[in-house]
Motif scaffolding. Structure first.
Motif, PDB file in Angstrom:
ATOM      1  N   UNK A 677      -4.427  -8.378  41.409  1.00  0.00           N
ATOM      2  CA  UNK A 677      -3.485  -7.825  42.554  1.00  0.00           C
ATOM      3  C   UNK A 677      -4.473  -7.122  43.721  1.00  0.00           C
ATOM      4  N   UNK A 678      -3.637  -7.043  44.643  1.00  0.00           N
ATOM      5  CA  UNK A 678      -4.300  -6.132  46.101  1.00  0.00           C
ATOM      6  C   UNK A 678      -3.869  -5.133  46.272  1.00  0.00           C
ATOM      7  N   UNK A 679      -4.639  -4.197  46.678  1.00  0.00           N
ATOM      8  CA  UNK A 679      -4.401  -2.719  47.016  1.00  0.00           C
ATOM      9  C   UNK A 679      -3.765  -2.890  48.455  1.00  0.00           C
ATOM     10  N   UNK A 680      -2.477  -2.458  48.780  1.00  0.00           N
ATOM     11  CA  UNK A 680      -2.112  -2.657  50.191  1.00  0.00           C
ATOM     12  C   UNK A 680      -2.699  -1.722  51.252  1.00  0.00           C
ATOM     13  N   UNK A 681      -3.407  -0.907  50.671  1.00  0.00           N
ATOM     14  CA  UNK A 681      -4.052   0.307  51.839  1.00  0.00           C
ATOM     15  C   UNK A 681      -5.514  -0.350  51.858  1.00  0.00           C
ATOM     16  N   UNK A 682      -6.234  -0.387  50.581  1.00  0.00           N
ATOM     17  CA  UNK A 682      -7.685  -0.819  50.715  1.00  0.00           C
ATOM     18  C   UNK A 682      -8.110  -2.218  50.839  1.00  0.00           C
ATOM     19  N   UNK A 683      -7.093  -2.836  50.456  1.00  0.00           N
ATOM     20  CA  UNK A 683      -7.328  -4.517  50.163  1.00  0.00           C
ATOM     21  C   UNK A 683      -8.192  -4.592  49.068  1.00  0.00           C
ATOM     22  N   UNK A 684      -8.403  -3.639  47.945  1.00  0.00           N
ATOM     23  CA  UNK A 684      -9.539  -3.570  47.035  1.00  0.00           C
ATOM     24  C   UNK A 684      -8.539  -4.966  45.868  1.00  0.00           C
TER      25      UNK A 684
END
Length: 806
Positions: A677-684
């Motif tokens: 998965x990709x964090x929508x805020x940090x792109x982690x």
């Protein structure tokens, strides 16, 4: 491999020469009350005694899940490596691997990461009373051992803050009350290992006895290097290399030299003293030389390095083969941190100095004990870290440690309803990790002449103290209630900084910037046990247990430019749960069967993943797994069938899984469809491993074995033994990369020994005779495109051994 022998080794040889005078000293000396070391572990199971609660109790009486491995078992399979303890204790794994802390110890599926030098182990090693929470001890030789005891589950009250997963207690052999000794020499054919072990023991004065033991081995290694040198496709003359030389043709070679002197005093007046001094030296090709590529993404049969450069010599199978390059001498000669060891070529060492002094004073009602220990090791490892012919990542990891340990305790032996145990401990640790790397093509630094990427130092200091106590109430002659706990307070300090950074690298912490900080933690870990012994043959108990492993600061090897004290900080690990056990000794103690059921919930298990910031920077990230559960049932049984025949069997079912671990690292190449998965805020990038199996935790382990003693003649005795071990499938890598999936396997160990009444013996010993290759611990290959990197378990080993006992 480093070949210099320092002054301390010369001292060892001098001690050995002094030991040759012991026979003369022994003549005419009177015997004492010391128990001969050769007797340890030779008694029937029903008579084995342990000190799991810091008091001497029969194994079948103590309300603790424990496995005891005596001298006979140790010798029948030539267990001179800590990693091979798994043969006799199947739920336990002690595995060397990669850099960082150097090893990972797993018991019942509970383990700590090996690739972060700041992480302590969740399973404690108690070595002659010295508490050791770091994995470097696995590099040392295991020799002249009296017994090994594996205590399963949390052991907070009596073994402290580093035992939430359990304890491995190693006790070396003690001096004897008569002059005796042995010498054994052997040769292992697969790794071409020459080995010698010897000890001499006896009284040296009134109430005073001594023992001197030595061990030496020289192995050429069993991993074959497929590389013979390649044109450098990732560097150029500008970056210091046009040709990558091959690492040694055989990998995993190591040389060990060790000695232990023991002095014991017992004048029969209640006071005893025991001093043990261990020195061990290991020279090797570095821990990097032990790893292999075990799998590649679909459609590929050869691994790649950064830039998708295919290794023409490598393969993707676990087969004791790997293509491993060295590094251009131009780069090595300009790198001061590595050129001093073997001119920068693959190399390693681990020098250990460990004295332990134990004092006891015993009266009719109380036993007072003091244990003072000091643990000093000097460790170094350097070599190819990316597992290809190109050595895109070449690194070193050196560590110096000094630990002081002091424990005092008192246990009572009162005749009334109550008995007590109480004590305290203090420890101080000073440890510095030195790490650096040469990562990919970098031009010569005009200011220094260097080509390497970085060098850093990570200074760690910690102090801890604790108090503990337990009360035991005999409610009735058959019913016992025990309760206690330990309060621990620990302080950690960190000072991490880069000492060098190539001017073209911007992703790492600038030179001159320090990450400093300190923190303090405390914890109270209680436990309670109710035990019912309706007869001497049956023990039934139920226990509530807790445990604690203090948090610390990550030592990631590479200090990213974004690193802060907060990002390096990981929290404490805690555990609580229940255990129910039944121990029986039937058929006049010829048949023993122990059954244990358990359920423990771990919070904050420190686990480490590897991520790439860019082509020059790999970063290890240590996280606390939010919640992990380990639950299962274990059965151990042994039967003396008579006529020299002994049978044994074990079976364990362990359901270990992440209850909640939502922010685990993705594995390299993992897609959204595969759960990344990709964090929508940090792109982690992250994956949710909640509900998934814990790595290195097979659900089923089962063993079956037989030993047979046959009298060939009045002067000759034959002992034959064989053991099968089945291990079900598991993931070897933390991120559950499918390529780290290890299928279930069966391993066979067997041996035969012929002994004469004169003390001479000859033995043929086989370990992993089926030559089953299996992964012990794995991670994503640095610089790869999703390949899995692992350290494999020992392949087939066949040992021919000659011995003489006097």
């Amino acid at each position: 491999m480093h070949k210099e022998y320092d002054f301390r080794r010369a001292i060892i040889m001098g001690v050995l020469l002094l030991g040759s005078s012991m026979p003369a000293l022994a003549q005419g000396q009177s015997g004492g009350t010391l128990r001969p070391a050769e007797e340890a572990g030779s008694a029937d199971v029903g008579d084995i005694v342990v000190t799991a609660r810091r008091r001497t109790e029969r194994l079948q009486d103590v309300p603790v899940a424990a496995t005891v491995i005596g001298q006979q078992q140790i010798r029948q399979y030539d267990l001179t490596s800590v990693a091979n303890i798994r043969i006799a204790a199947p739920e336990l794994s002690l595995d060397r691997g990669f850099t960082g802390s150097g090893a990972s110890i797993s018991l019942r599926g509970v383990s700590s990461a090996s690739i972060d030098g700041g992480v302590e182990q969740s399973v404690l090693i108690d070595f002659d009373g010295m508490a050791i929470s770091r994995g470097r001890i696995t590099n040392d030789a295991l020799f002249d051992v009296g017994s090994l005891t594996v205590l399963k589950g949390p052991q907070a009250v009596f073994f402290g803050k580093n035992s939430p997963g359990g304890v491995v207690s190693i006790k070396s052999a003690e001096p004897t009350d008569t002059f005796s000794g042995f010498v054994r020499a052997g040769y292992e054919f697969h790794a071409d290992t020459k080995q010698v072990e010897a000890a001499i023991s006896g009284p040296v004065g009134d109430g005073l006895a001594a023992r001197l033991a030595i061990f030496g081995s020289d192995s050429k290694g069993y991993i074959r290097n497929l590389s013979r040198g390649v044109p450098d496709l990732v560097r150029t003359a500008v970056s210091g290399s046009t040709f990558v030389p091959a690492a040694p043709a055989r990998l995993g070679a190591e040389r060990r030299l060790a000695a232990r002197a023991t002095l014991a005093y017992d004048a029969g007046n209640g006071f005893t003293a025991n001093l043990k001094v261990l020195y061990s030296a290991q020279d090797s090709q570095g821990v990097q030389s032990l790893s292999e590529v075990m799998g590649c993404p679909a459609g590929r049969t050869q691994p790649v390095t950064t830039g998708n450069v295919v290794d023409p010599n490598g393969d993707c199978k676990l087969n004791d083969r790997i293509a491993r390059g060295g590094l251009s001498q131009t780069i090595l000669d300009a790198w001061p941190q590595v050129r001093g060891r073997n001119r920068g070529r693959p190399d390693g060492k681990n020098d250990t100095f460990m004295p332990v002094l134990t004092l006891n004073y015993k009266t009719d009602s109380i036993n007072l004990t003091s244990v003072t220990g000091y643990y000093d090791y000097d460790y170094a490892s350097q070599g190819n870290a990316d597992g290809t012919s190109y050595s895109y990542f070449y690194s070193y990891s050196n560590e110096r440690n000094k630990s002081f340990y002091q424990e005092v305790r008192a246990t009572t032996t009162l005749d009334g309803m109550f008995n007590f145990a109480a004590g305290g401990h203090y420890e101080r640790n000073r440890r510095t990790l030195y790490v650096g790397g040469a990562s990919g093509p970098l031009p010569m630094d005009p200011a220094t002449g260097r080509y390497n990427t970085n060098d850093n130092e990570q200074h760690n200091r910690s102090e801890a103290w604790s108090i503990f106590g337990q009360a035991i109430a005999k409610i009735t002659p058959e019913l016992e209630l025990a309760g206690g706990g330990r309060y621990t307070k620990q302080q950690n300090e960190l000072d991490s900084f880069n000492t060098y950074l190539h001017p073209n690298v911007r992703s790492q912490l600038p030179v001159g910037v320090h990450i400093r900080g300190k923190k303090s933690q405390d914890n109270f870990s209680p436990e309670a046990t109710l035990t019912w012994r309706p007869s001497q043959e049956i023990t039934l108990y139920g226990a509530y247990k807790t445990g604690f492993l203090a948090g610390a600061y990550s030592n990631p090897g590479v200090l990213a430019a974004t690193a802060t004290l907060a990002s390096l900080d990981f929290k404490a690990e805690t555990v609580k749960g229940f255990e129910l056990g039944l121990k029986t000794s039937l058929l006049d103690r010829r048949l023993t069967t122990n059954i244990t059921g358990y359920r423990y919930i771990y919070k904050g298990l420190p686990l480490t993943s590897l991520i790439a910031l860019n082509t020059n920077t790999l970063v290890f990230i240590t996280q606390n797994a939010a919640s992990t559960i380990a639950q299962g049932i274990e059965v151990e049984s042994a039967f003396d069938a008579g006529g020299g025949t002994r049978l044994r069997a074990t079976a364990s079912y362990n359901d270990a899984k992440f209850r909640r671990f939502e922010r685990a690292q993705c594995y390299t190449g993992q897609t959204v469809a595969q759960g990344c998965l990709i964090d929508p805020v940090t792109a982690a990038r992250y994956q949710d491993l909640s509900g998934r199996a814990v790595y290195r935790a097979p659900k089923w382990i089962a063993t079956a074995g037989i030993s047979q003693e046959v009298e060939l003649s009045p002067d000759l005795t034959l002992n034959a033994t064989a053991d099968l071990r089945y291990t079900s499938d598991y993931y070897a890598g933390l991120n559950l990369n499918p390529l780290t999936y290890q299928n279930g396997y069966v391993a066979l160990n067997a041996g035969v020994t012929v002994t004469s009444s004169s003390g001479l013996s000859v033995a043929l010993i086989g370990r992993n005779i089926t030559n089953r290759r299996y992964a012990t611990i794995a991670l994503d290959k640095p610089g790869g495109a999703g390949e899995a990197f692992t350290v494999a378990g020992e392949p087939r080993a066949v040992v021919l051994q000659l011995g003489y006992k006097f």
